[in-house]
Motif scaffolding. Structure first.
Motif, PDB file in Angstrom:
ATOM      1  N   ARG A   1      40.395  25.455  40.440  1.00  0.00           N
ATOM      2  CA  ARG A   1      39.042  25.644  40.955  1.00  0.00           C
ATOM      3  C   ARG A   1      39.060  25.993  42.441  1.00  0.00           C
ATOM      4  NH1 ARG A   1      35.935  20.521  39.947  1.00  0.00           N
ATOM      5  NH2 ARG A   1      37.911  19.477  39.445  1.00  0.00           N
ATOM      6  N   TYR A   2      40.014  25.426  43.168  1.00  0.00           N
ATOM      7  CA  TYR A   2      40.116  25.723  44.601  1.00  0.00           C
ATOM      8  C   TYR A   2      40.478  27.179  44.836  1.00  0.00           C
ATOM      9  CZ  TYR A   2      41.950  25.471  49.403  1.00  0.00           C
ATOM     10  OH  TYR A   2      42.195  25.690  50.743  1.00  0.00           O
ATOM     11  N   VAL A   3      41.477  27.685  44.124  1.00  0.00           N
ATOM     12  CA  VAL A   3      41.867  29.096  44.275  1.00  0.00           C
ATOM     13  C   VAL A   3      40.710  30.006  43.876  1.00  0.00           C
ATOM     14  CG1 VAL A   3      43.402  30.897  43.399  1.00  0.00           C
ATOM     15  CG2 VAL A   3      44.334  28.661  44.041  1.00  0.00           C
ATOM     16  N   ALA A   4      40.010  29.654  42.815  1.00  0.00           N
ATOM     17  CA  ALA A   4      38.866  30.467  42.401  1.00  0.00           C
ATOM     18  C   ALA A   4      37.798  30.508  43.483  1.00  0.00           C
ATOM     19  CB  ALA A   4      38.291  29.928  41.090  1.00  0.00           C
ATOM     20  N   ALA A   5      37.556  29.369  44.142  1.00  0.00           N
ATOM     21  CA  ALA A   5      36.556  29.330  45.207  1.00  0.00           C
ATOM     22  C   ALA A   5      36.983  30.194  46.390  1.00  0.00           C
ATOM     23  CB  ALA A   5      36.323  27.885  45.658  1.00  0.00           C
ATOM     24  N   LEU A   6      38.263  30.139  46.769  1.00  0.00           N
ATOM     25  CA  LEU A   6      38.747  30.972  47.870  1.00  0.00           C
ATOM     26  C   LEU A   6      38.645  32.447  47.518  1.00  0.00           C
ATOM     27  CD1 LEU A   6      41.921  29.037  49.098  1.00  0.00           C
ATOM     28  CD2 LEU A   6      39.629  29.031  50.094  1.00  0.00           C
ATOM     29  N   ARG A   7      39.003  32.788  46.292  1.00  0.00           N
ATOM     30  CA  ARG A   7      38.920  34.199  45.903  1.00  0.00           C
ATOM     31  C   ARG A   7      37.473  34.694  45.951  1.00  0.00           C
ATOM     32  NH1 ARG A   7      41.610  37.282  40.703  1.00  0.00           N
ATOM     33  NH2 ARG A   7      40.747  39.330  41.197  1.00  0.00           N
ATOM     34  N   GLN A   8      36.564  33.898  45.445  1.00  0.00           N
ATOM     35  CA  GLN A   8      35.159  34.307  45.483  1.00  0.00           C
ATOM     36  C   GLN A   8      34.694  34.508  46.916  1.00  0.00           C
ATOM     37  OE1 GLN A   8      33.141  31.217  43.325  1.00  0.00           O
ATOM     38  NE2 GLN A   8      34.091  31.761  41.364  1.00  0.00           N
ATOM     39  N   SER A   9      35.128  33.645  47.813  1.00  0.00           N
ATOM     40  CA  SER A   9      34.752  33.787  49.223  1.00  0.00           C
ATOM     41  C   SER A   9      35.357  35.063  49.807  1.00  0.00           C
ATOM     42  CB  SER A   9      35.218  32.566  50.008  1.00  0.00           C
ATOM     43  OG  SER A   9      34.940  32.711  51.384  1.00  0.00           O
ATOM     44  N   ALA A  10      36.633  35.313  49.536  1.00  0.00           N
ATOM     45  CA  ALA A  10      37.277  36.519  50.069  1.00  0.00           C
ATOM     46  C   ALA A  10      36.585  37.779  49.562  1.00  0.00           C
ATOM     47  CB  ALA A  10      38.754  36.523  49.682  1.00  0.00           C
ATOM     48  N   GLU A  11      36.266  37.804  48.294  1.00  0.00           N
ATOM     49  CA  GLU A  11      35.601  38.985  47.735  1.00  0.00           C
ATOM     50  C   GLU A  11      34.192  39.132  48.291  1.00  0.00           C
ATOM     51  OE1 GLU A  11      37.890  39.371  43.430  1.00  0.00           O
ATOM     52  OE2 GLU A  11      36.049  38.192  43.548  1.00  0.00           O
ATOM     53  N   ARG A  12      33.512  38.021  48.450  1.00  0.00           N
ATOM     54  CA  ARG A  12      32.163  38.068  49.002  1.00  0.00           C
ATOM     55  C   ARG A  12      32.168  38.630  50.413  1.00  0.00           C
ATOM     56  NH1 ARG A  12      31.121  33.324  47.780  1.00  0.00           N
ATOM     57  NH2 ARG A  12      31.483  32.262  49.779  1.00  0.00           N
ATOM     58  N   HIS A  13      33.268  38.445  51.120  1.00  0.00           N
ATOM     59  CA  HIS A  13      33.369  38.935  52.493  1.00  0.00           C
ATOM     60  C   HIS A  13      34.142  40.248  52.583  1.00  0.00           C
ATOM     61  CE1 HIS A  13      31.341  35.436  53.988  1.00  0.00           C
ATOM     62  NE2 HIS A  13      32.237  34.620  53.496  1.00  0.00           N
ATOM     63  N   GLY A  14      34.264  40.947  51.441  1.00  0.00           N
ATOM     64  CA  GLY A  14      34.694  42.342  51.501  1.00  0.00           C
ATOM     65  C   GLY A  14      36.077  42.679  51.006  1.00  0.00           C
ATOM     66  N   VAL A  15      36.902  41.692  50.659  1.00  0.00           N
ATOM     67  CA  VAL A  15      38.276  41.999  50.232  1.00  0.00           C
ATOM     68  C   VAL A  15      38.287  42.224  48.730  1.00  0.00           C
ATOM     69  CG1 VAL A  15      40.639  41.180  50.075  1.00  0.00           C
ATOM     70  CG2 VAL A  15      39.307  40.755  52.144  1.00  0.00           C
ATOM     71  N   THR A  16      38.332  43.486  48.352  1.00  0.00           N
ATOM     72  CA  THR A  16      38.441  43.888  46.952  1.00  0.00           C
ATOM     73  C   THR A  16      39.368  45.103  46.886  1.00  0.00           C
ATOM     74  OG1 THR A  16      36.505  45.335  47.137  1.00  0.00           O
ATOM     75  CG2 THR A  16      36.117  43.080  46.367  1.00  0.00           C
ATOM     76  N   GLY A  17      39.934  45.324  45.719  1.00  0.00           N
ATOM     77  CA  GLY A  17      40.737  46.533  45.525  1.00  0.00           C
ATOM     78  C   GLY A  17      42.209  46.383  45.838  1.00  0.00           C
ATOM     79  N   VAL A  18      42.642  45.182  46.276  1.00  0.00           N
ATOM     80  CA  VAL A  18      44.073  44.897  46.436  1.00  0.00           C
ATOM     81  C   VAL A  18      44.346  43.557  45.755  1.00  0.00           C
ATOM     82  CG1 VAL A  18      44.267  46.164  48.616  1.00  0.00           C
ATOM     83  CG2 VAL A  18      43.831  43.686  48.643  1.00  0.00           C
ATOM     84  N   PRO A  19      45.581  43.303  45.361  1.00  0.00           N
ATOM     85  CA  PRO A  19      45.893  42.039  44.689  1.00  0.00           C
ATOM     86  C   PRO A  19      45.779  40.844  45.623  1.00  0.00           C
ATOM     87  CG  PRO A  19      47.594  43.688  44.267  1.00  0.00           C
ATOM     88  CD  PRO A  19      46.733  44.223  45.356  1.00  0.00           C
ATOM     89  N   PHE A  20      45.453  39.699  45.011  1.00  0.00           N
ATOM     90  CA  PHE A  20      45.545  38.415  45.693  1.00  0.00           C
ATOM     91  C   PHE A  20      46.846  37.731  45.268  1.00  0.00           C
ATOM     92  CE2 PHE A  20      40.897  39.057  45.668  1.00  0.00           C
ATOM     93  CZ  PHE A  20      40.637  38.871  47.017  1.00  0.00           C
ATOM     94  N   LEU A  21      47.370  36.896  46.167  1.00  0.00           N
ATOM     95  CA  LEU A  21      48.632  36.216  45.931  1.00  0.00           C
ATOM     96  C   LEU A  21      48.458  34.716  46.133  1.00  0.00           C
ATOM     97  CD1 LEU A  21      50.859  38.619  48.072  1.00  0.00           C
ATOM     98  CD2 LEU A  21      50.498  38.733  45.598  1.00  0.00           C
ATOM     99  N   VAL A  22      49.190  33.940  45.351  1.00  0.00           N
ATOM    100  CA  VAL A  22      49.251  32.487  45.505  1.00  0.00           C
ATOM    101  C   VAL A  22      50.721  32.112  45.544  1.00  0.00           C
ATOM    102  CG1 VAL A  22      48.748  30.258  44.444  1.00  0.00           C
ATOM    103  CG2 VAL A  22      47.059  32.104  44.314  1.00  0.00           C
ATOM    104  N   ASN A  23      51.155  31.437  46.599  1.00  0.00           N
ATOM    105  CA  ASN A  23      52.590  31.143  46.682  1.00  0.00           C
ATOM    106  C   ASN A  23      52.926  29.771  46.122  1.00  0.00           C
ATOM    107  OD1 ASN A  23      51.462  29.883  48.975  1.00  0.00           O
ATOM    108  ND2 ASN A  23      53.408  29.974  50.084  1.00  0.00           N
ATOM    109  N   VAL A  24      54.102  29.723  45.495  1.00  0.00           N
ATOM    110  CA  VAL A  24      54.571  28.535  44.793  1.00  0.00           C
ATOM    111  C   VAL A  24      55.719  27.923  45.583  1.00  0.00           C
ATOM    112  CG1 VAL A  24      55.590  27.650  42.658  1.00  0.00           C
ATOM    113  CG2 VAL A  24      53.889  29.501  42.571  1.00  0.00           C
ATOM    114  N   HIS A  25      55.589  26.649  45.900  1.00  0.00           N
ATOM    115  CA  HIS A  25      56.575  25.925  46.693  1.00  0.00           C
ATOM    116  C   HIS A  25      57.488  25.128  45.763  1.00  0.00           C
ATOM    117  CE1 HIS A  25      52.787  23.803  45.995  1.00  0.00           C
ATOM    118  NE2 HIS A  25      53.576  22.808  45.632  1.00  0.00           N
TER     119      HIS A  25
END
Length: 805
Positions: free
Chosen positions: A253-277
């Motif tokens: 849910r946290y990643v989904a919320a960040l993605r929605q915020s990023a898209e709402r502020h204009g970032v679309t058309g390139v992939p999003f990444l989540v890094n695994v530790h």
């Protein structure tokens, strides 16, 4: 303008598969005058992409405004840095947090977020305060603050996206989500989180079952929170199981919320990444914990993929399986669109404390690079590529040095390019590795690893172990058992033996949604699984179904007898007709040994660390010497076949080859050297062009003959691969009107009918099929049986130019 898409496990830039070779350069740790030099160094090293964190802590000023253009300090000019990278012909991967770590104070979160919302700092076990500066991710106040940061930084990034003519080809959301609470065994247990977990548990189980599992009424907030923070021993296994599963949903849910915020502020058309530790102590044994934590956040999410953080130091026979299996497990949790990427690919000397306690050999970069691209990594980000200096905070914080990071003034002491711009020995090694990969970049960008007809099982719930209450003896015992037997097997022998015996293999996510194990290209006929006494009922049933449908199984470890919450479960043992009938544990004065029978017979009995005695039908393969009882057996289940090895048999490669041979597995690539350390795999692109990948992690050179599908490579010519080096040999590569059928040379470059080859032996050959003349700037060209062969004496390894008229 180029569109950037994730499709078919590839990164497509303007419709073409691309391999992105990146390096992490922190503009905020370098003066503007140094930016061009570091970017030029990156290009010279073979990189085509620059990656950087964007620290919220640094860009937000005391008055609450945000500077991203350098109006208050040149090292805040993110816009200028990205524009300069674009001018230098580099793409960019941007990582704006909100958490960024990178040795920054507060992990990159501004102090005022903590000052304004002190309740966001979680309590943990027994109501104690946490020891790190993590935050309740889904607290409304934090999400609002993070959205405010995104409102500032994302529009600037959006203006520079590749589809809009800029350099940015991907954006990372947050950083190492869940890592801080894991490594400190301090789950976030704020009042708000406990209340949300109550809602989740009631939705999942119903009120009465949720109360029984946790030991408190979910409608009583105080009692419920107390029960979570101080688990009762009789409910410990169920509580820890629920806590881990809930946290995974929370990260989703946290990643989904960040993605929605990023898209709402204009970032679309390139992939999003989540890094695994998850790597630790130069090993990858705990890396699957990070996968398990975050898989729900990335799997099946369109135009989003995961990226690994690999800190393994040197690559040797001791940890090469860690890297291979980590890549395989991560790939198994991706959907059909999501490619592998590595967002923090360790580069440099390893001297992170500037105390000269560690010095990695430079060739480690080359070995790890070659193995990762062979397994399908489409993006490698050398971390850290260039060091720098930590500027002072905008206002005093009274912590001793007042700088943005806790490493002092200098940062990145181990990087190939040091803080002052000095190159260390790893720069040359990184340059050789990236240029070797770039020579076959098109083949790797559109190629997939080939495998040998079996998959290594991945059980996500075996890694749901990041939390254990300090007073729970049941939980401590369960975690210790899982850590001993899961993943790569006891003593890591299973995965190490498979890899060093010459096999290449994917992983199968045995808990993938949809009812079938998820393996790229479909589930192979043979599954190999290292397991423990604990194995979920869902997985046990899948294995039973696999066997009854005619599949084959290699099971290594104790027979499973319980589910993860402690519920008894013997579905698999019952189907096998086996039951545990004794346990022998080695110790300082007791040395259990086993001996093989029939096709499993070896030259002598061998000592083992443990032996579980088995009762039931089947052929005896291994017996414990003292009792004469079986601890390894072969059974038939329906139309299927299973080999059960309930002991930690040593890494005798011939034994493990015999086991796989019994299950019908035949390696497509094999060599005849008796010296361990040579790994073999291959990649093939969608037009059939193939690369043979040979990686020698041994400390000595290896001489060998090589066979591909039982046909001698290079007509049986013997090859030599130097100590701790690798080769990528072409097979069936188009060169204008010709085909480069095979060669002992590596490809340096291809352009139409011209090819540049790098010799790797004292005498090299390159075999072409064509009806056109083949010319080379040196060497002897002969024709026979419709083939043209170039033979080159090249002890210096200088490239040979070849053209096909």
């Amino acid at each position: 303008m180029p569109e950037v898409l994730l499709r078919d496990r590839r990164i497509l830039v303007d419709g073409r598969p691309e391999l992105l070779l990146a390096g992490e350069v922190h503009y905020f740790r370098l003066g503007r005058a140094d930016w061009a030099d570091r970017l030029n160094r990156l290009r010279d090293c073979g990189g085509d992409t620059v990656a950087t964190y964007v620290p919220w802590l640094w860009h937000e000023l005391p008055d609450g405004s945000v500077d991203l253009t350098g109006r208050t300090h040149e090292q805040r000019d993110l816009a200028g840095f990205l524009d300069l990278a674009h001018q230098r012909g580099l793409r960019a991967v941007v990582r704006p947090g909100p958490f960024v770590m990178a040795e920054l104070k507060n992990e990159g979160i501004p102090y005022r977020v903590y000052d304004e919302h002190p309740h966001l700092l979680p309590t943990t076990w027994d109501g104690a305060p946490i020891s790190t500066r993590t935050i309740d991710y889904l607290a409304p106040e934090f999400l609002a603050a993070a959205d405010g940061w995104y409102a500032q930084v994302m529009p600037l990034i959006a203006e520079r996206l590749a589809p809009r003519g800029g350099p940015v080809v991907a954006v990372q959301l947050d950083n190492e989500i869940g890592m801080l609470s894991w490594v400190t065994n301090s789950p976030d247990l704020t009042d708000g989180l406990c209340a949300d977990l109550a809602r989740w548990a009631v939705e999942r189980y119903g009120k009465d079952t949720a109360a029984a599992r946790i030991g408190a009424d979910p409608a009583d907030p105080a009692a419920w929170s107390t029960a979570l923070r101080t688990p009762a021993e009789e409910r410990s296994l169920a509580l820890h199981d629920d806590l881990g599963r809930y946290m995974r949903d929370r990260y989703r849910r946290y990643v989904a919320a960040l993605r929605q915020s990023a898209e709402r502020h204009g970032v679309t058309g390139v992939p999003f990444l989540v890094n695994v530790h998850g790597t630790a102590d130069r090993r990858g044994r705990t890396f699957p914990i990070g996968i398990s934590q975050l898989v729900e956040a990335y799997r099946g999410q369109p135009q989003l993929t995961s990226g690994s953080d690999y800190y393994l130091g040197d690559l040797t026979v001791g940890n090469v399986a860690d890297l291979y299996v980590s890549n395989a497990f991560l790939a198994a949790t991706h959907d059909r669109a999501q490619p592998l990427t590595c967002l923090e690919f360790e580069a440099g000397s390893g001297d992170y404390g500037e105390d000269l306690s560690t010095r990695y050999p430079p060739e480690a970069i080359d070995l790890k690079t070659r193995l990762c691209v062979a397994q399908g990594n489409r993006l490698l980000n050398l971390y850290l590529f260039a060091g720098g200096h930590n500027p002072p905070m905008a206002e005093p914080v009274g912590d001793g040095n007042n700088r943005i990071a806790f490493t002092g003034e200098r940062h990145g002491f181990a990087a190939p390019v040091g803080p002052e711009g000095r190159l260390n020995a790893t720069y040359g090694a990184a340059r050789r590795a990236l240029h070797a990969v770039r020579g076959v970049g098109d083949l790797l960008a559109d190629g997939d690893e080939e495998h040998d007809g079996f998959a290594l099982g991945f059980i996500r719930d075996h890694y749901l172990t990041e939390y254990h209450h300090p007073a729970s003896t049941k939980r401590a015992a369960q975690v210790a058992e899982l850590e001993r037997f899961r993943g790569m097997g006891a003593r890591d022998v299973l995965a190490r033996a498979l890899l060093l015996a010459g096999y290449s293999f994917p992983a199968a996510d045995l808990q993938a949604p949809g009812g079938a194990a998820h393996v790229p290209g479909g589930t192979p006929p043979v599954l190999v699984l290292a397991t423990a006494n604990t194995l979920g009922s869902d997985v046990q049933q899948r294995l039973v179904d696999h066997l009854r449908a005619g599949g084959r199984l290699l099971l290594h470890g104790p027979l499973p007898t319980q589910d993860h919450d402690g519920t008894p479960c013997t579905l698999l043992a019952d189907a096998l007709g086996l039951r545990p009938d004794g346990w022998l544990e080695g110790g300082p004065h007791y040395f259990p040994s086993v001996v093989g029978h029939d096709w499993a017979a070896g030259p002598a009995e061998v000592r083992v660390g443990y032996a579980q005695l088995l009762a039931g039908p089947g052929e005896r393969l291994l017996t414990e010497v003292g009792s004469g009882r079986p601890c390894g057996t072969e059974v038939t289940v329906g139309a299927g076949q299973a080999v059960v090895i309930a002991t930690d048999y040593p890494c005798h490669l011939d034994f493990w080859r015999a086991v796989l041979d019994r299950l019908g597995v035949r390696p497509r690539l094999r060599h005849d050297s008796g010296d361990p350390g040579l790994l073999l795999t291959s990649t093939v692109d969608r037009s059939g062009q193939r690369l043979l990948h040979l990686v020698n992690v041994a400390p000595s050179a290896i001489e060998f003959g090589l066979w591909h599908r039982d046909k001698a490579v290079l007509s049986g010519r013997r090859l030599r691969i130097g100590a701790r080096t690798g080769l990528m040999l072409p097979a069936g590569i188009r060169v204008g009107p010709a085909t480069l059928v095979e060669s002992s040379c590596e490809l340096v470059a291809r352009n139409g009918s011209n090819v540049l080859l790098r010799p790797t032996q004292t005498e090299d050959v390159a075999v072409f099929t064509t009806d056109r003349p083949v010319r080379a700037d040196r060497g002897e060209v002969t024709m026979a049986d419709g083939r043209t062969t170039l033979t080159v004496q090249a002890p210096d390894g200088e490239p040979v130019r070849v053209s096909v008229d």
